[in-house]
Design a protein around this motif. Structure first.
Motif, PDB file in Angstrom:
ATOM      1  N   GLU A  19       0.674  -1.134  -0.059  1.00 51.92           N
ATOM      2  CA  GLU A  19       0.005   0.085  -0.126  1.00 51.92           C
ATOM      3  C   GLU A  19       0.937   1.419  -0.104  1.00 51.92           C
ATOM      4  O   GLU A  19       0.611   2.350  -0.796  1.00 51.92           O
ATOM      5  CB  GLU A  19      -0.927   0.033   1.103  1.00 51.92           C
ATOM      6  CG  GLU A  19      -1.737   1.266   1.591  1.00 51.92           C
ATOM      7  CD  GLU A  19      -2.712   1.435   0.523  1.00 51.92           C
ATOM      8  OE1 GLU A  19      -2.908   0.379  -0.448  1.00 51.92           O
ATOM      9  OE2 GLU A  19      -3.050   2.564   0.234  1.00 51.92           O
ATOM     10  N   PHE A  20       1.966   1.259   0.869  1.00 49.74           N
ATOM     11  CA  PHE A  20       2.607   2.455   0.900  1.00 49.74           C
ATOM     12  C   PHE A  20       3.635   2.460  -0.227  1.00 49.74           C
ATOM     13  O   PHE A  20       4.220   3.646  -0.636  1.00 49.74           O
ATOM     14  CB  PHE A  20       3.561   2.382   2.523  1.00 49.74           C
ATOM     15  CG  PHE A  20       2.676   3.010   3.430  1.00 49.74           C
ATOM     16  CD1 PHE A  20       1.741   2.139   3.988  1.00 49.74           C
ATOM     17  CD2 PHE A  20       2.460   4.516   3.552  1.00 49.74           C
ATOM     18  CE1 PHE A  20       0.996   2.678   4.941  1.00 49.74           C
ATOM     19  CE2 PHE A  20       1.636   5.011   4.687  1.00 49.74           C
ATOM     20  CZ  PHE A  20       0.839   4.060   5.330  1.00 49.74           C
ATOM     21  N   ARG A  21       4.211   1.312  -0.829  1.00 49.81           N
ATOM     22  CA  ARG A  21       4.980   1.436  -1.962  1.00 49.81           C
ATOM     23  C   ARG A  21       4.552   1.652  -3.337  1.00 49.81           C
ATOM     24  O   ARG A  21       5.096   2.449  -3.957  1.00 49.81           O
ATOM     25  CB  ARG A  21       5.865  -0.055  -1.908  1.00 49.81           C
ATOM     26  CG  ARG A  21       6.449  -0.398  -3.295  1.00 49.81           C
ATOM     27  CD  ARG A  21       8.097   0.315  -2.957  1.00 49.81           C
ATOM     28  NE  ARG A  21       8.569  -0.228  -4.037  1.00 49.81           N
ATOM     29  CZ  ARG A  21       9.952   0.267  -4.340  1.00 49.81           C
ATOM     30  NH1 ARG A  21      10.278   1.238  -3.569  1.00 49.81           N
ATOM     31  NH2 ARG A  21      10.854  -0.074  -5.131  1.00 49.81           N
ATOM     32  N   THR A  22       3.103   1.347  -3.585  1.00 53.64           N
ATOM     33  CA  THR A  22       2.582   1.468  -4.679  1.00 53.64           C
ATOM     34  C   THR A  22       1.307   2.310  -4.662  1.00 53.64           C
ATOM     35  O   THR A  22       0.940   2.755  -5.817  1.00 53.64           O
ATOM     36  CB  THR A  22       2.315   0.121  -5.482  1.00 53.64           C
ATOM     37  OG1 THR A  22       1.432  -0.573  -4.634  1.00 53.64           O
ATOM     38  CG2 THR A  22       3.625  -0.744  -5.649  1.00 53.64           C
ATOM     39  N   GLY A  23       0.819   2.418  -3.752  1.00 52.03           N
ATOM     40  CA  GLY A  23      -0.442   3.239  -3.713  1.00 52.03           C
ATOM     41  C   GLY A  23      -0.447   4.584  -3.206  1.00 52.03           C
ATOM     42  O   GLY A  23       0.827   5.136  -3.140  1.00 52.03           O
ATOM     43  N   HIS A  24      -1.521   5.247  -2.770  1.00 54.02           N
ATOM     44  CA  HIS A  24      -1.557   6.748  -2.310  1.00 54.02           C
ATOM     45  C   HIS A  24      -2.474   6.716  -1.173  1.00 54.02           C
ATOM     46  O   HIS A  24      -3.484   7.199  -1.177  1.00 54.02           O
ATOM     47  CB  HIS A  24      -2.164   7.599  -3.543  1.00 54.02           C
ATOM     48  CG  HIS A  24      -1.315   7.476  -4.744  1.00 54.02           C
ATOM     49  ND1 HIS A  24      -0.061   8.171  -4.745  1.00 54.02           N
ATOM     50  CD2 HIS A  24      -1.222   7.042  -5.891  1.00 54.02           C
ATOM     51  CE1 HIS A  24       0.508   8.311  -5.981  1.00 54.02           C
ATOM     52  NE2 HIS A  24      -0.352   7.218  -6.642  1.00 54.02           N
ATOM     53  N   PRO A  25      -1.920   5.932   0.149  1.00 46.20           N
ATOM     54  CA  PRO A  25      -2.877   6.067   1.103  1.00 46.20           C
ATOM     55  C   PRO A  25      -3.216   7.440   1.720  1.00 46.20           C
ATOM     56  O   PRO A  25      -2.432   8.205   1.715  1.00 46.20           O
ATOM     57  CB  PRO A  25      -1.846   5.067   2.076  1.00 46.20           C
ATOM     58  CG  PRO A  25      -0.416   5.624   1.832  1.00 46.20           C
ATOM     59  CD  PRO A  25      -0.529   5.668   0.087  1.00 46.20           C
ATOM     60  N   ASN A  26      -4.413   7.512   2.263  1.00 44.82           N
ATOM     61  CA  ASN A  26      -4.926   8.768   2.722  1.00 44.82           C
ATOM     62  C   ASN A  26      -4.656   8.989   4.099  1.00 44.82           C
ATOM     63  O   ASN A  26      -4.169   7.971   4.715  1.00 44.82           O
ATOM     64  CB  ASN A  26      -6.397   8.948   2.475  1.00 44.82           C
ATOM     65  CG  ASN A  26      -7.260   7.768   2.926  1.00 44.82           C
ATOM     66  OD1 ASN A  26      -6.845   7.139   3.892  1.00 44.82           O
ATOM     67  ND2 ASN A  26      -8.299   7.558   2.118  1.00 44.82           N
ATOM     68  N   ALA A  27      -5.261  10.068   4.871  1.00 43.63           N
ATOM     69  CA  ALA A  27      -4.896  10.185   6.109  1.00 43.63           C
ATOM     70  C   ALA A  27      -5.573   8.925   6.969  1.00 43.63           C
ATOM     71  O   ALA A  27      -4.953   8.634   8.112  1.00 43.63           O
ATOM     72  CB  ALA A  27      -5.416  11.471   6.602  1.00 43.63           C
ATOM     73  N   ARG A  28      -6.799   8.581   6.685  1.00 39.59           N
ATOM     74  CA  ARG A  28      -7.228   7.510   7.433  1.00 39.59           C
ATOM     75  C   ARG A  28      -6.468   6.114   7.387  1.00 39.59           C
ATOM     76  O   ARG A  28      -6.092   5.608   8.295  1.00 39.59           O
ATOM     77  CB  ARG A  28      -8.685   7.147   6.910  1.00 39.59           C
ATOM     78  CG  ARG A  28      -9.464   6.046   7.597  1.00 39.59           C
ATOM     79  CD  ARG A  28     -10.678   5.955   6.949  1.00 39.59           C
ATOM     80  NE  ARG A  28     -11.801   4.701   7.800  1.00 39.59           N
ATOM     81  CZ  ARG A  28     -12.777   4.439   7.534  1.00 39.59           C
ATOM     82  NH1 ARG A  28     -13.645   5.135   6.685  1.00 39.59           N
ATOM     83  NH2 ARG A  28     -13.226   3.366   8.150  1.00 39.59           N
ATOM     84  N   ALA A  29      -5.979   5.888   6.146  1.00 37.44           N
ATOM     85  CA  ALA A  29      -5.334   4.713   5.924  1.00 37.44           C
ATOM     86  C   ALA A  29      -4.025   4.775   6.720  1.00 37.44           C
ATOM     87  O   ALA A  29      -3.434   3.777   7.553  1.00 37.44           O
ATOM     88  CB  ALA A  29      -4.738   4.446   4.567  1.00 37.44           C
ATOM     89  N   ARG A  30      -3.220   5.829   6.867  1.00 42.57           N
ATOM     90  CA  ARG A  30      -2.059   6.098   7.608  1.00 42.57           C
ATOM     91  C   ARG A  30      -2.359   5.809   9.082  1.00 42.57           C
ATOM     92  O   ARG A  30      -1.530   5.326   9.812  1.00 42.57           O
ATOM     93  CB  ARG A  30      -1.481   7.566   7.325  1.00 42.57           C
ATOM     94  CG  ARG A  30      -0.848   7.733   5.914  1.00 42.57           C
ATOM     95  CD  ARG A  30      -0.455   9.107   5.611  1.00 42.57           C
ATOM     96  NE  ARG A  30       0.018   9.302   4.356  1.00 42.57           N
ATOM     97  CZ  ARG A  30       1.107   8.897   3.809  1.00 42.57           C
ATOM     98  NH1 ARG A  30       2.161   8.461   4.779  1.00 42.57           N
ATOM     99  NH2 ARG A  30       1.385   9.123   2.454  1.00 42.57           N
ATOM    100  N   GLU A  31      -3.403   6.402   9.502  1.00 45.33           N
ATOM    101  CA  GLU A  31      -4.119   6.287  10.987  1.00 45.33           C
ATOM    102  C   GLU A  31      -3.998   4.815  11.324  1.00 45.33           C
ATOM    103  O   GLU A  31      -3.516   4.274  12.250  1.00 45.33           O
ATOM    104  CB  GLU A  31      -5.078   7.118  11.246  1.00 45.33           C
ATOM    105  CG  GLU A  31      -5.504   6.851  12.648  1.00 45.33           C
ATOM    106  CD  GLU A  31      -4.535   7.368  13.728  1.00 45.33           C
ATOM    107  OE1 GLU A  31      -3.687   8.134  13.330  1.00 45.33           O
ATOM    108  OE2 GLU A  31      -4.641   6.982  15.038  1.00 45.33           O
TER     109      GLU A  31
END
Length: 347
Positions: A19-31
């Motif tokens: 997810e962090f390598r190829t995606g664009h995680p939003n604030a919710r995903a980071r939390e």
């Protein structure tokens, strides 16, 4: 820990890594990711192990598994010191720990241990995720030599991330401008990405500038293929715009690249400590000036947008441009605190 539980943690860590390598995680995903890390030191360890085995970035910023282990061990040693200190200073906690037996004390110690390991693991994880990231501040320039002998010159206020794999050498230009001197490697194309463009080369020299919403690619030597950001940079397409030495391609936020002949010497004057303008709109001159100077230049009169400037100025001394503007009969220059305001005398 059972083999099933260990496999589940590795699967979860792998999913987060992708997810962090190829995606664009939003604030919710980071939390959610941070909450997952906090649940167990095993989560941190799994993510660090996967990062270490699957992320490869050249240069001195690499952090080895040994270094990550050292950070975790340091947290453990600090933990031991912290527990002794708490018990030695205050008697009440010791009495409380002793009352239902040692279970509460062990629980408290384990809780502190988990917190310390999470902190150390998060620190190590942050360092690992920042590997291959290079940046410059206002008025600063920097040269980076990569593991394959390719060189990148970073202009002022520039930030980029380097990711090398077995199949591609990839650079993400996050902001600013950089000159790339690419070592030839037919098996691994060199790809530079921005929000609007992807530039593919094998062995060449070219400049990439994120200028507002567009990307400007100027070639000094060799040939590069330019395509919109949504294209597959690993595939050579007939729709690619090929540009050679002495040419520039401008790639808008949305749309196809447009190539034209250009003055490559002027476009890369910054590598020689100069700012070179050829009939350049004053609005663009101001924008360039403000990348180098701590004091902002402001156009206070709307009509000044039509003024064009030519000349060569020192990037190390942007005040030379202000001196030039002061000498123009139709302009008034007023310095006010952090700003230098430019007025048209007729307005």
């Amino acid at each position: 820990m059972s083999e099933t539980a260990n496999r589940q943690i590795l699967d979860e860590a792998s999913a987060w890594f992708v997810e962090f390598r190829t995606g664009h995680p939003n604030a919710r995903a980071r939390e959610e990711f941070m909450q997952w890390l906090r649940r167990s030191p095993d989560h941190i360890r799994a993510y660090l192990d996967i990062s270490q085995h699957y992320v490869h970035s050249p240069g001195p910023a690499n952090v080895s598994a040994t270094e990550a282990d050292r950070l975790l061990e340091k947290a453990r040693s600090r933990l031991t010191e912290g527990v002794v200190s708490i018990e030695g200073v205050r008697a009440a906690p010791s009495a409380i720990f002793a009352r239902p037996g040692s279970a509460m004390k062990r629980s408290f110690t384990v809780g502190i241990a988990a917190a310390a390991l999470i902190l150390a693991g998060a620190t190590a994880l942050y360092v690992l995720l920042q590997r291959g990231v290079y940046s410059t501040g206002s008025g600063e320039e920097r040269t980076v030599t990569l593991g394959d002998a390719s060189r990148i010159e970073l202009n002022t206020r520039t930030r980029l991330r380097v990711r090398y794999s077995t199949g591609v050498r990839e650079v993400e230009l996050l902001e600013g401008q950089a000159l790339f001197q690419v070592a030839r490697d037919l098996s691994r194309p060199f790809v530079v990405r921005t929000d609007s463009a992807q530039v593919r080369a094998v062995g060449t020299e070219f400049d990439v500038y994120r200028h507002g919403a567009e990307t400007r690619v100027t070639v000094l030597e060799g040939t590069v293929a330019v395509q919109p950001a949504l294209a597959d940079a690993a595939i050579v397409s007939p729709a690619d715009v090929l540009i050679g030495a002495g040419e520039q391609a401008v790639v808008p936020q949305q749309g196809k690249p447009k190539a034209h002949p250009t003055n490559a010497v002027a476009a890369t004057a910054w590598t020689r400590g100069e700012l070179e303008f050829v009939e350049t709109p004053l609005t663009e001159v101001v924008e360039e000036f403000n990348r180098y100077s701590p004091r902002r230049l402001v156009l206070a009169s709307p009509s000044l947008a039509r003024v064009r400037i030519s000349g060569i100025y020192s990037s190390a001394d942007p005040a030379s441009l202000v001196l030039f503007l002061r000498g123009q009969p139709d302009l008034t220059v007023i310095e006010s605190g952090p700003e230098i305001r430019i007025f048209a005398k007729k307005e």
